[in-house]
Design a protein around this motif. Structure first.
Motif, PDB file in Angstrom:
ATOM      1  N   TYR A  82      -5.733  -1.260   8.885  1.00  0.00           N
ATOM      2  CA  TYR A  82      -5.824   0.043   8.223  1.00  0.00           C
ATOM      3  C   TYR A  82      -7.271   0.394   7.918  1.00  0.00           C
ATOM      4  O   TYR A  82      -7.724   1.528   8.169  1.00  0.00           O
ATOM      5  N   LEU A  83      -8.031  -0.559   7.393  1.00  0.00           N
ATOM      6  CA  LEU A  83      -9.418  -0.296   7.021  1.00  0.00           C
ATOM      7  C   LEU A  83     -10.288   0.003   8.231  1.00  0.00           C
ATOM      8  O   LEU A  83     -11.263   0.760   8.129  1.00  0.00           O
ATOM      9  N   MET A  84      -9.966  -0.575   9.369  1.00  0.00           N
ATOM     10  CA  MET A  84     -10.742  -0.304  10.576  1.00  0.00           C
ATOM     11  C   MET A  84     -10.513   1.118  11.086  1.00  0.00           C
ATOM     12  O   MET A  84     -11.358   1.692  11.762  1.00  0.00           O
ATOM     13  N   GLN A  85      -9.372   1.717  10.737  1.00  0.00           N
ATOM     14  CA  GLN A  85      -9.015   3.034  11.262  1.00  0.00           C
ATOM     15  C   GLN A  85      -9.174   4.160  10.254  1.00  0.00           C
ATOM     16  O   GLN A  85      -9.197   5.338  10.637  1.00  0.00           O
ATOM     17  N   HIS A  86      -9.286   3.826   8.964  1.00  0.00           N
ATOM     18  CA  HIS A  86      -9.373   4.858   7.930  1.00  0.00           C
ATOM     19  C   HIS A  86     -10.642   4.648   7.102  1.00  0.00           C
ATOM     20  O   HIS A  86     -10.878   3.557   6.583  1.00  0.00           O
ATOM     21  N   LYS A  87     -11.409   5.706   6.976  1.00  0.00           N
ATOM     22  CA  LYS A  87     -12.721   5.601   6.338  1.00  0.00           C
ATOM     23  C   LYS A  87     -12.817   6.362   5.013  1.00  0.00           C
ATOM     24  O   LYS A  87     -13.905   6.559   4.497  1.00  0.00           O
ATOM     25  N   ASP A  88     -11.692   6.769   4.473  1.00  0.00           N
ATOM     26  CA  ASP A  88     -11.713   7.589   3.264  1.00  0.00           C
ATOM     27  C   ASP A  88     -11.067   6.878   2.079  1.00  0.00           C
ATOM     28  O   ASP A  88     -10.365   7.482   1.277  1.00  0.00           O
ATOM     29  N   VAL A  89     -11.315   5.598   1.966  1.00  0.00           N
ATOM     30  CA  VAL A  89     -10.738   4.795   0.881  1.00  0.00           C
ATOM     31  C   VAL A  89     -11.629   4.892  -0.353  1.00  0.00           C
ATOM     32  O   VAL A  89     -12.854   4.814  -0.254  1.00  0.00           O
ATOM     33  N   ASP A  90     -11.015   5.064  -1.526  1.00  0.00           N
ATOM     34  CA  ASP A  90     -11.787   5.187  -2.767  1.00  0.00           C
ATOM     35  C   ASP A  90     -11.751   3.928  -3.625  1.00  0.00           C
ATOM     36  O   ASP A  90     -12.758   3.536  -4.203  1.00  0.00           O
ATOM     37  N   ILE A  91     -10.588   3.292  -3.735  1.00  0.00           N
ATOM     38  CA  ILE A  91     -10.423   2.106  -4.579  1.00  0.00           C
ATOM     39  C   ILE A  91      -9.455   1.160  -3.870  1.00  0.00           C
ATOM     40  O   ILE A  91      -8.512   1.612  -3.216  1.00  0.00           O
ATOM     41  N   ILE A  92      -9.689  -0.140  -4.002  1.00  0.00           N
ATOM     42  CA  ILE A  92      -8.767  -1.144  -3.467  1.00  0.00           C
ATOM     43  C   ILE A  92      -8.266  -2.024  -4.596  1.00  0.00           C
ATOM     44  O   ILE A  92      -9.065  -2.520  -5.410  1.00  0.00           O
ATOM     45  N   ILE A  93      -6.956  -2.213  -4.655  1.00  0.00           N
ATOM     46  CA  ILE A  93      -6.336  -3.159  -5.582  1.00  0.00           C
ATOM     47  C   ILE A  93      -5.681  -4.233  -4.725  1.00  0.00           C
ATOM     48  O   ILE A  93      -4.858  -3.930  -3.857  1.00  0.00           O
ATOM     49  N   THR A  94      -6.028  -5.492  -4.948  1.00  0.00           N
ATOM     50  CA  THR A  94      -5.561  -6.529  -4.032  1.00  0.00           C
ATOM     51  C   THR A  94      -5.280  -7.852  -4.722  1.00  0.00           C
ATOM     52  O   THR A  94      -5.946  -8.217  -5.703  1.00  0.00           O
TER      53      THR A  94
END
Length: 248
Positions: free
Chosen positions: A42-54
């Motif tokens: 997902y991260l390789m294909q989407h560049k509009d991430v604001d926050i990650i909870i993991t």
């Protein structure tokens, strides 16, 4: 604001999602990503991430390799039952490290801080982008105690991020702090000669003397000369780095 949730426990994901929706119904909550492969794809294909909870562990695998491809401008909140990885997590610009079962007050405090940070941090390089294209800048001006110094890029041994500061290390052993992030530096340098190989280092290809295979599919990069730092490339970044080395 887009928030990604990585957690292999579906019940815990719904708990996190509920707290996020209670905080702000406008959040775009994406997930759950239950394996490191799902998160990386997902991260390789989407560049509009604001926050990650993991969580730290997804499907028996540590999440840290996947986080290598996340821009330092994206706040990361760890929610996990594994307290032993807290120090390692902070190497990945962790904003908070919350242990399960989740304390809602701590979670809300962490989200509030992440939202504030995301609003003030410049959108320089989105998640999933390594800023390999640049304008081929040949000289960098750095501040010194006596004024300024012009550094030609051929004098650079490596560029490193240490304690959220960026330093240019030269072949003569000197070091200069610059008021730029690694993302900014990478975007200004010639991509055929410089590469950001992980979250901490930008390397000039002329200074690389070789590589060494490490455990879990990782790669160690060795530099010319003595006393070079321990530079480890994650499994997810290894193929791209090796291709860059071969092509150049």
């Amino acid at each position: 604001m887009k928030i990604l949730v990585f957690d292999s426990d579906i019940q815990n994901y719904h708990l996190i999602r509920g707290m996020l929706e209670d905080y702000d119904m406008r959040f775009d909550v994406i997930g759950p990503f239950t394996t490191v492969e799902q998160g990386r794809d997902y991260l390789m294909q989407h560049k509009d991430v604001d926050i990650i909870i993991t969580d730290v562990m997804l499907g028996g695998d540590l999440v840290f390799d996947t986080l290598e491809i996340v821009s330092s401008h994206v706040p990361i909140i760890f929610v996990t039952s594994h307290k032993e990885y807290a120090l390692q997590a902070f190497e990945y610009y962790s904003l908070s490290y919350i242990l399960k079962p989740i304390d809602e007050a701590l979670f809300v405090k962490a989200i509030s801080k992440a939202v504030r940070l995301r609003k003030v941090l410049p959108m320089l390089t989105p998640a999933g982008s390594w800023a390999r294209g640049g304008n081929g800048q040949e000289r960098i001006v750095v501040k010194t105690f006596n004024g300024e110094r012009v550094i030609h890029v051929t004098a650079i041994r490596y560029i490193v991020s240490e304690q959220k500061n960026t330093y240019i290390k030269l072949m003569d052993g000197s070091s200069y702090r610059v008021d730029k992030t690694l993302d900014e530096m990478a975007s200004q340098l010639d991509a055929s000669r410089f590469m950001r190989v992980n979250r901490k280092f930008i390397l000039p290809i002329e200074q690389i003397s070789g590589t060494e295979r490490k455990e879990n599919g990782k790669l160690r990069i060795m530099l010319k000369g003595k006393n070079f730092p321990n530079i480890i490339v994650s499994r997810t970044r290894k193929s791209e780095v090796c291709e860059w080395l071969r092509n150049e």
